[in-house]
Write a protein that holds these residues in place. Structure first.
Motif, PDB file in Angstrom:
ATOM      1  N   ILE A  17       0.832  -1.210   0.000  1.00 15.30           N
ATOM      2  CA  ILE A  17       0.000   0.000   0.000  1.00 15.30           C
ATOM      3  C   ILE A  17       0.868   1.262   0.000  1.00 15.30           C
ATOM      4  N   ALA A  18       1.886   1.315   0.883  1.00 19.96           N
ATOM      5  CA  ALA A  18       2.754   2.494   0.931  1.00 19.96           C
ATOM      6  C   ALA A  18       3.584   2.613  -0.348  1.00 19.96           C
ATOM      7  N   GLY A  19       4.096   1.485  -0.835  1.00 19.91           N
ATOM      8  CA  GLY A  19       4.904   1.516  -2.070  1.00 19.91           C
ATOM      9  C   GLY A  19       4.082   2.060  -3.227  1.00 19.91           C
ATOM     10  N   SER A  20       2.810   1.637  -3.298  1.00 21.12           N
ATOM     11  CA  SER A  20       1.958   2.103  -4.398  1.00 21.12           C
ATOM     12  C   SER A  20       1.647   3.586  -4.246  1.00 21.12           C
ATOM     13  N   ILE A  21       1.480   4.046  -2.991  1.00 19.97           N
ATOM     14  CA  ILE A  21       1.260   5.493  -2.787  1.00 19.97           C
ATOM     15  C   ILE A  21       2.484   6.260  -3.297  1.00 19.97           C
ATOM     16  N   ALA A  22       3.666   5.751  -2.927  1.00 17.91           N
ATOM     17  CA  ALA A  22       4.897   6.460  -3.329  1.00 17.91           C
ATOM     18  C   ALA A  22       5.054   6.500  -4.848  1.00 17.91           C
ATOM     19  N   TRP A  23       4.841   5.347  -5.492  1.00 21.72           N
ATOM     20  CA  TRP A  23       4.995   5.334  -6.959  1.00 21.72           C
ATOM     21  C   TRP A  23       3.962   6.253  -7.622  1.00 21.72           C
ATOM     22  N   ALA A  24       2.727   6.261  -7.105  1.00 27.41           N
ATOM     23  CA  ALA A  24       1.686   7.115  -7.693  1.00 27.41           C
ATOM     24  C   ALA A  24       1.998   8.589  -7.432  1.00 27.41           C
ATOM     25  N   CYS A  25       2.605   8.890  -6.276  1.00 31.76           N
ATOM     26  CA  CYS A  25       3.019  10.274  -5.982  1.00 31.76           C
ATOM     27  C   CYS A  25       4.060  10.735  -6.997  1.00 31.76           C
ATOM     28  N   ARG A  26       4.980   9.822  -7.293  1.00 31.05           N
ATOM     29  CA  ARG A  26       6.062  10.170  -8.228  1.00 31.05           C
ATOM     30  C   ARG A  26       5.554  10.383  -9.639  1.00 31.05           C
ATOM     31  N   ARG A  27       4.527   9.610  -9.995  1.00 32.82           N
ATOM     32  CA  ARG A  27       3.965   9.677 -11.351  1.00 32.82           C
ATOM     33  C   ARG A  27       3.449  11.081 -11.665  1.00 32.82           C
ATOM     34  N   ASP A  28       2.879  11.764 -10.632  1.00 33.82           N
ATOM     35  CA  ASP A  28       2.219  13.045 -10.890  1.00 33.82           C
ATOM     36  C   ASP A  28       2.686  14.136  -9.910  1.00 33.82           C
ATOM     37  N   ALA A 127      -8.227  -1.109  -2.608  1.00 32.74           N
ATOM     38  CA  ALA A 127      -7.423  -1.649  -3.706  1.00 32.74           C
ATOM     39  C   ALA A 127      -6.325  -2.480  -3.093  1.00 32.74           C
ATOM     40  N   GLY A 128      -5.964  -3.547  -3.751  1.00 32.33           N
ATOM     41  CA  GLY A 128      -4.881  -4.362  -3.224  1.00 32.33           C
ATOM     42  C   GLY A 128      -4.637  -5.550  -4.132  1.00 32.33           C
ATOM     43  N   ASP A 143      -5.729   3.595  -9.453  1.00 33.23           N
ATOM     44  CA  ASP A 143      -6.456   4.193 -10.581  1.00 33.23           C
ATOM     45  C   ASP A 143      -7.891   3.673 -10.638  1.00 33.23           C
ATOM     46  N   ASN A 144      -8.836   4.614 -10.593  1.00 36.62           N
ATOM     47  CA  ASN A 144     -10.274   4.304 -10.681  1.00 36.62           C
ATOM     48  C   ASN A 144     -10.781   3.384  -9.584  1.00 36.62           C
ATOM     49  N   PHE A 166      -5.511  14.608  -2.338  1.00 37.56           N
ATOM     50  CA  PHE A 166      -4.330  13.743  -2.432  1.00 37.56           C
ATOM     51  C   PHE A 166      -4.714  12.419  -3.101  1.00 37.56           C
ATOM     52  N   TRP A 167      -5.803  11.794  -2.618  1.00 40.81           N
ATOM     53  CA  TRP A 167      -6.209  10.503  -3.180  1.00 40.81           C
ATOM     54  C   TRP A 167      -6.678  10.642  -4.627  1.00 40.81           C
ATOM     55  N   HIS A 168      -7.326  11.778  -4.936  1.00 39.79           N
ATOM     56  CA  HIS A 168      -7.742  11.980  -6.338  1.00 39.79           C
ATOM     57  C   HIS A 168      -6.513  12.022  -7.241  1.00 39.79           C
ATOM     58  N   ARG A 169      -5.464  12.703  -6.783  1.00 36.56           N
ATOM     59  CA  ARG A 169      -4.244  12.796  -7.602  1.00 36.56           C
ATOM     60  C   ARG A 169      -3.534  11.436  -7.705  1.00 36.56           C
ATOM     61  N   LEU A 170      -3.800  10.524  -6.742  1.00 34.75           N
ATOM     62  CA  LEU A 170      -3.214   9.177  -6.849  1.00 34.75           C
ATOM     63  C   LEU A 170      -4.038   8.304  -7.799  1.00 34.75           C
ATOM     64  N   GLY A 171      -5.158   8.852  -8.283  1.00 37.41           N
ATOM     65  CA  GLY A 171      -5.975   8.126  -9.269  1.00 37.41           C
ATOM     66  C   GLY A 171      -7.299   7.611  -8.737  1.00 37.41           C
ATOM     67  N   ALA A 172      -7.530   7.764  -7.412  1.00 34.19           N
ATOM     68  CA  ALA A 172      -8.724   7.160  -6.802  1.00 34.19           C
ATOM     69  C   ALA A 172      -9.924   8.097  -6.776  1.00 34.19           C
ATOM     70  N   ASN A 173     -11.109   7.493  -6.626  1.00 38.74           N
ATOM     71  CA  ASN A 173     -12.320   8.239  -6.304  1.00 38.74           C
ATOM     72  C   ASN A 173     -12.483   8.136  -4.791  1.00 38.74           C
TER      73      ASN A 173
END
Ligand code: NAD
Length: 289
Positions: A17-28, A127-128, A143-144, A166-173
């Motif tokens: 979960i944390a790794g995915s937050i970090a990668w999604a943060c880096r993406r945008d 998500a997981g 994402d989504n 923050f969560w919207h920018r990570l791709g989530a609703n």
């Protein structure tokens, strides 16, 4: 380049979960700087190699220094003690959030440690995967997907809205939900399915007349699809069931009643009942994308 939602983000627990937050943060560019901490030296070393944090710290206290957002991403049972440890070191005005799969217990165990002037906004990304650890994370996990936000009384609206952004920018609703309702919904859509998957594998393993070799060799799509989530992390799921007792026991009761009804229909040869049941549930399942 986009503007970060938080300048400094601290991730405590460096798994899926944390790794995915970090990668999604880096993406945008969602965060200016990402600091990470995990209890195990192996996870910290792996994270350093993977490079999804700007700084990997050897203590939680060091990781939260100056952070604008602190994310508790450890197993649910570890959140209270971790919150107690970091509390005196939190920057005034910062936001603490969590990603725990259970909300009532996490709120009860974390909120008392949150100092005056720091805002606690619990959350749960829906998500997981069945994989865990620092190398399991990936940028598109959220994402989504839904992230449920469970604001605690007295938290300023601006802090809740910022975490949602923050969560919207990570791709989530996002959707806001009350803690007990969250725990009941998650018991139905996530916790009970995991428990059943674990028992499916356990039962297959217990059968003396069917060997493990046969289970592996003849595993048809049903068993494989259905039991994928039984490969999930045991510590995480132990904590989920110990902390969401009431809702899972209630839902398990309902589930058992349905199973008994189907068992009786099979024993008595009530094809009509079985057909009607499968027709109704197929229609519901087909409505889920
Ligand atoms: P994970 O096993 O992949 O990672 C957990 C990390 O926490 C590991 O790095 C571990 O070293 C670290 N850790 C464990 N205890 C710690 C402690 N006391 N102090 C510091 N670090 C500690 O787990 P995950 O799947 O990332 O789950 C993390 C949280 O997210 C859990 O609360 C879980 O309920 C929640 N969650 C998981 C999923 C999922 O499908 N995996 C989905 C939504 C929410």
């Amino acid at each position: 380049m986009s503007t970060p939602v938080y300048e400094k983000v601290a991730l405590l627990g460096l798994g899926l979960i944390a790794g995915s937050i970090a990668w999604a943060c880096r993406r945008d560019d969602v965060a200016g700087e990402i600091r990470g901490y995990a209890r195990s030296a192996e996870s910290r070393d792996k994270t350093r190699k993977l490079g999804f944090c700007d700084v990997v710290c050897d203590s939680a206290v060091e990781a939260v220094q100056d952070a604008d957002l602190v994310v508790l991403a450890v197993p649910v049972g570890a959140m209270g003690p971790l919150a107690r440890e970091i509390a005196p070191h939190l920057k005034p005005g910062c936001t603490v959030t969590d990603v725990g799969s259970v909300k009532r217990t996490v709120i009860e165990e974390v909120a008392p440690h949150i100092p005056e002037g720091v805002h606690f906004v619990p959350a749960h990304p829906m998500a997981g995967t069945e994989h865990s650890g620092p190398d399991a994370g990936f940028a598109s996990l959220y994402d989504n997907r839904w992230c449920l936000i469970v604001p605690t009384p007295g938290t300023p609206e601006a802090d809740v809205a910022r975490l949602e952004a923050f969560w919207h920018r990570l791709g989530a609703n996002t959707e806001r939900m009350e803690a007990d309702h969250h725990d009941l919904v998650c018991a139905v859509v996530s916790h009970i399915p995991h428990l059943i998957a674990y028992t499916m594998v356990g039962v297959a393993d217990d059968l003396s007349k069917v060997s493990e070799k046969e289970v592996i060799k003849f595993s048809a799509a049903g068993f494989r699809d259905f039991t994928r989530i039984a490969a999930s992390d045991p510590t995480m799921w132990r904590d989920v069931f110990l902390t969401n007792k009431e809702a899972t026991i209630e839902m398990l009761g309902r589930f058992t009643e349905e199973l008994f009804a189907l068992q009786r229909a099979i024993r008595t040869g009530d094809g009509e009942q079985l057909h009607a049941y499968f027709t109704r549930t197929r229609a519901i399942r087909r409505g889920i994308l």
